[in-house]
Design a protein around this motif. Sequence first.
Motif, short mmCIF file in Angstrom:
data_model
loop_
_atom_site.label_atom_id
_atom_site.label_comp_id
_atom_site.label_asym_id
_atom_site.label_seq_id
_atom_site.Cartn_x
_atom_site.Cartn_y
_atom_site.Cartn_z
N ALA A 117 -5.42 12.93 -0.13
CA ALA A 117 -6.14 11.74 0.32
C ALA A 117 -6.75 10.99 -0.87
O ALA A 117 -6.67 9.75 -0.94
CB ALA A 117 -7.24 12.13 1.31
N LEU A 118 -7.34 11.72 -1.81
CA LEU A 118 -7.93 11.09 -2.99
C LEU A 118 -6.87 10.42 -3.85
O LEU A 118 -7.08 9.31 -4.37
CB LEU A 118 -8.70 12.11 -3.82
N ALA A 119 -5.72 11.08 -4.00
CA ALA A 119 -4.65 10.52 -4.82
C ALA A 119 -4.09 9.25 -4.22
O ALA A 119 -3.84 8.25 -4.93
CB ALA A 119 -3.54 11.56 -5.00
N VAL A 120 -3.87 9.26 -2.90
CA VAL A 120 -3.34 8.07 -2.23
C VAL A 120 -4.31 6.90 -2.36
O VAL A 120 -3.91 5.77 -2.68
CB VAL A 120 -3.05 8.37 -0.74
N GLY A 121 -5.59 7.15 -2.12
CA GLY A 121 -6.59 6.09 -2.21
C GLY A 121 -6.69 5.53 -3.61
O GLY A 121 -6.71 4.31 -3.81
N THR A 122 -6.75 6.42 -4.61
CA THR A 122 -6.88 5.98 -5.99
C THR A 122 -5.65 5.19 -6.43
O THR A 122 -5.77 4.15 -7.11
CB THR A 122 -7.09 7.18 -6.92
N ALA A 123 -4.46 5.66 -6.07
CA ALA A 123 -3.23 4.97 -6.44
C ALA A 123 -3.19 3.56 -5.87
O ALA A 123 -2.82 2.60 -6.56
CB ALA A 123 -2.02 5.77 -5.98
N ALA A 124 -3.57 3.43 -4.60
CA ALA A 124 -3.58 2.10 -3.98
C ALA A 124 -4.58 1.18 -4.69
O ALA A 124 -4.30 0.00 -4.92
CB ALA A 124 -3.93 2.22 -2.50
N GLY A 125 -5.74 1.72 -5.05
CA GLY A 125 -6.73 0.92 -5.75
C GLY A 125 -6.26 0.48 -7.12
O GLY A 125 -6.47 -0.67 -7.53
N LEU A 126 -5.61 1.38 -7.85
CA LEU A 126 -5.10 1.04 -9.17
C LEU A 126 -4.01 -0.03 -9.09
O LEU A 126 -3.92 -0.92 -9.94
CB LEU A 126 -4.56 2.29 -9.87
N ILE A 127 -3.18 0.05 -8.05
CA ILE A 127 -2.16 -0.97 -7.85
C ILE A 127 -2.82 -2.33 -7.60
O ILE A 127 -2.41 -3.36 -8.16
CB ILE A 127 -1.23 -0.58 -6.67
N ASN A 128 -3.83 -2.33 -6.76
CA ASN A 128 -4.59 -3.57 -6.53
C ASN A 128 -5.11 -4.14 -7.84
O ASN A 128 -4.95 -5.33 -8.13
CB ASN A 128 -5.77 -3.31 -5.59
N GLY A 129 -5.77 -3.27 -8.62
CA GLY A 129 -6.35 -3.73 -9.87
C GLY A 129 -5.33 -4.26 -10.85
O GLY A 129 -5.56 -5.28 -11.52
N ALA A 130 -4.18 -3.58 -10.95
CA ALA A 130 -3.13 -4.02 -11.88
C ALA A 130 -2.57 -5.38 -11.47
O ALA A 130 -2.33 -6.26 -12.33
CB ALA A 130 -2.02 -2.98 -11.94
N ILE A 131 -2.36 -5.57 -10.18
CA ILE A 131 -1.83 -6.85 -9.70
C ILE A 131 -2.82 -7.98 -9.96
O ILE A 131 -2.44 -9.09 -10.37
CB ILE A 131 -1.50 -6.77 -8.20
N ILE A 132 -4.10 -7.69 -9.74
CA ILE A 132 -5.14 -8.71 -9.94
C ILE A 132 -5.34 -9.01 -11.43
O ILE A 132 -5.38 -10.18 -11.84
CB ILE A 132 -6.46 -8.25 -9.31
#
Length: 337
Positions: A117-132
């Motif tokens: 759960a932590l890995a999935v959440g963190t990965a999604a957040g990092l993808i958001n940050g990279a795109i932004i």
Amino acid sequence: MNTQTSAPPAEEHASRSSWLRGSAGRNLGLVLALALICVVGVITGGERFADWGNILTILRLAAVLGVVSIGMTFVITSGGIDLSVGSVLGLATVWATTLATQTMADSFHWIVIVFTALAVGTAAGLINGAIIAYGKVVAFIATLAMMAGARGLAEIISDRQTQRVQSNEFTAFFRADFLGVPVLVWMFVVVAIAGWFLLNRTTFGRRTVAIGGNAEAARLAGIKVKRHTVYIYGLAGLTAGIAAVGMLGRTTAGTSTNGFLLELDAIAAVVVGGTLLAGGRGTIFGTVLGVLIFTTLTNVFVMNNMSSSAQLVAKGLIIVVAVLLQQRFANKPSSTT
């Protein structure tokens, strides 16, 4: 003749005005608002509202929303927004309860569910940050796309079915009490303390505030704005993953509907708590109070059999009033509490 000097009335008025617009004044207002809601709860609900079991129910509900709101505080303080945390939470609960994940948990330890759960959440957040940050996509659009994508992926993985946590040890741990307080509430307390320390006592927090105040000035001051932005959204994803673990502990169910519209409640709690929607000022303590105000208010509504539509109207009014008050009283210079 003795002469005594005293502060001019204008200076005293300015001092009181500054105090009211400062963190102490904002927090006092939130405490009074929470106390008023509790009084209404006692008047309308009587012993049912004041019962210790009902108080624990409010705190359990506040735990999941509160953890997400801590991460959202950093995002909004930096001048951003994250509309995807609710969907990311739902995706994390689904991924953590797949047959493959639970088989691994049976073979090793239930902590595998937590790490997933932590890995999935963190990965999604990092993808958001990279795109932004590097894709130069507006945060509203990038996280809106993640909100839709994560919810859709969760539906595909689960086939729109509810997946149950099979580990009895996992369920027993997260439904247990410590010193008479549920473990879920302790999770919220730990995350809130860690968030307060990170925002107020580290360079990470100071950089977050600086970027929210003026990103270009922060860049000229030597702050790596793009990289830090990725970290901020990664942190928001991590808190969504932690909240997903709390959701699984509370409901034992992984489903694509988990966290539906939770991002709106988180944004509301953060803004009501005193964090500037425009960025440059954040308050973890205020966010905690904002979360407690919303969850307590919801509990009062439920006890009085108010419809969900009326609850949404009330929340909308609270958000509008909070933003109007920010525009009227908030000081733009950065400050944190």
